[in-house]
Design an enzyme around this catalytic site. Structure first.
Site, PDB file in Angstrom:
ATOM      1  CG  ASP A 143      39.942  14.454  49.561  1.00  0.00           C
ATOM      2  OD1 ASP A 143      39.609  15.464  50.225  1.00  0.00           O
ATOM      3  OD2 ASP A 143      39.230  13.436  49.484  1.00  0.00           O
ATOM      4  CE  LYS A 198      40.051  11.786  53.668  1.00  0.00           C
ATOM      5  NZ  LYS A 198      39.589  12.018  52.272  1.00  0.00           N
TER       6      LYS A 198
END
Ligand code: NAD
Ligand code: IPM
Ligand code: MN
Length: 355
Positions: free
Chosen positions: A218, A186
């Site tokens: 994600d 991330k």
């Protein structure tokens, strides 16, 4: 020399799938003339009840002297209100740290018979073969934490060394496979992920025979379902790996099918299915033992250096699934022990030459 296996049944379905794995393991050891000794110790919630701690000293001493640890699962509602060191999960984290098992390998290779139960189109599952390499002794699980009445915090910290060793391990595995490493991070938000990505870019420069990509977590969660074939080896930090592998188990058709191996610098390791104690089905005979049995196969391969015995268990599982001997969550009627007995009966010394 006798290989010393410490068996920790744990809680909930742990002892049920554990007994199933021992049946298959003992039979396979007989066939391959492997000299193994299995000793059982308390761990998790059962150990809180018996000894006041999820990882009592006698268990700690036993696992640190063992050649391998075979673990069912721990946890359950009975202990959910416990604080800090009175939780079963604390015992698991302490054991992983104590044994230095910093890489958790979680293979995901759908079997056509069971992935029919997956809510993903069959044509997307053909040819899927992913090896997750999850960092296991760092990140949010082990950083400083704190809690007062109205606030709480957990810290995510990674050192360069912690990242380098797990990325290097992923590269080693990729080299024996399709030579592709996807690192999941991330890096658009987290400093630990930016350091992680830097280390991955250095590894990419040093290993030109391996194709690297970095994907944000994600998006990776989405690709895993929409295009799982794009992944070969996936390397990621502790919490992302925990979440993504339960998600990936959906591709198999059941969480109960997924095994894992936790390894570090030396030999040995901890071998356990990726699922938990499944309190909702504990005691019903519905638990799928395949993830646990395949974990015993990984133990034979990685810790006991008996790859042929490991292959034999994997073939036995393959044949049993092909025969349609399936537990309830996969649409079958077989009970935990029946699946284990069928796998045991399907263990052959040598691969049958076909064609
Ligand atoms: P879980 O993995 O125990 O169960 C999630 C769902 O999957 C449940 O519906 C369960 O019935 C099903 N399932 C799990 N294993 C199965 C199997 N072998 N066969 C068929 N179905 C299976 O997760 P949870 O319910 O969120 O957690 C229960 C407890 O387990 C918690 O205390 C958690 O901390 C613990 N846990 C332990 C481990 C471990 O020991 N390594 C891993 C995950 C969760
Ligand atoms: C797992 C489990 C553990 C983890 C829990 C029980 C601490 O979910 O092995 O995947 O998060 O690592
Ligand atoms: Mn998990």
């Amino acid at each position: 020399m006798t290989a010393r296996i410490v068996y920790l049944p744990g809680d909930g379905v742990g002892p049920e799938v554990g007994a199933a794995a021992l049946t298959v393991l003992r039979h396979t050891a007989d066939i391959f003339a492997l000299d193994i000794a299995v000793e059982e110790h308390v761990f998790g919630g059962a150990a809180i009840d018996a000894a006041g701690s999820p990882f009592p000293d006698e268990t700690r001493n036993a696992v640190s002297e063992a050649d391998a640890v075979l673990l069912g699962a721990i946890g359950g509602p009975k202990w959910d209100k416990g604080a800090g060191d009175k939780r079963p999960e604390r015992g698991l984290l302490d054991m992983r740290k104590a044994l230095g098992v910093w890489a958790n390998l979680r293979p995901i290779k759908p079997h056509p018979r069971t992935s029919a139960a997956a809510p993903v189109k069959a044509e997307r599952l053909a040819g899927v073969d992913i090896l997750f390499v999850r960092e296991l002794t760092g990140g949010l699980y082990f950083g400083e934490k704190g809690r007062d009445a109205d606030s709480a915090f957990d810290t995510c910290a990674y050192s360069r060394t912690e990242i380098e060793r797990v990325v290097a391990r992923a590269v080693d595995y990729a080299r024996g496979r399709r030579k592709r490493v996807t690192s999941v991070d991330k890096a658009n938000v987290l400093d630990t992920s930016r350091l992680w990505r830097e280390v991955v870019e250095e590894a990419a420069a040093a290993n030109p025979d391996i194709e690297f990509e970095s994907v944000l977590v994600d998006a990776a969660a989405m690709h895993l379902i929409s295009d799982p074939r794009r992944f070969d080896v996936v390397v990621t930090e502790n919490l992302f790996g925990d979440i993504l592998t339960d998600e990936a188990s959906v591709l198999l058709g059941s969480l109960g099918l997924a095994p894992s191996a936790s390894v570090g610098d030396g030999s040995g390791g901890v071998f356990e299915p990726i699922h938990g104690s499944a309190p909702d089905i504990a005691g019903t005979g519905k638990a799928n033992p395949v993830g646990m049995i395949l974990s015993a196969a990984l133990m034979l391969r990685y810790a006991l250096h008996a790859p042929e015995a490991a292959d034999a268990i994997e073939r036995g599982v393959e044949k049993t699934l092909n025969d349609g001997v399936l537990t309830a969550e996969l649409g079958g009627q077989a009970r935990t022990g029946e699946v284990a007995d069928a796998i045991r009966a399907n263990i052959d010394e040598k691969a049958t030459v076909s064609g």
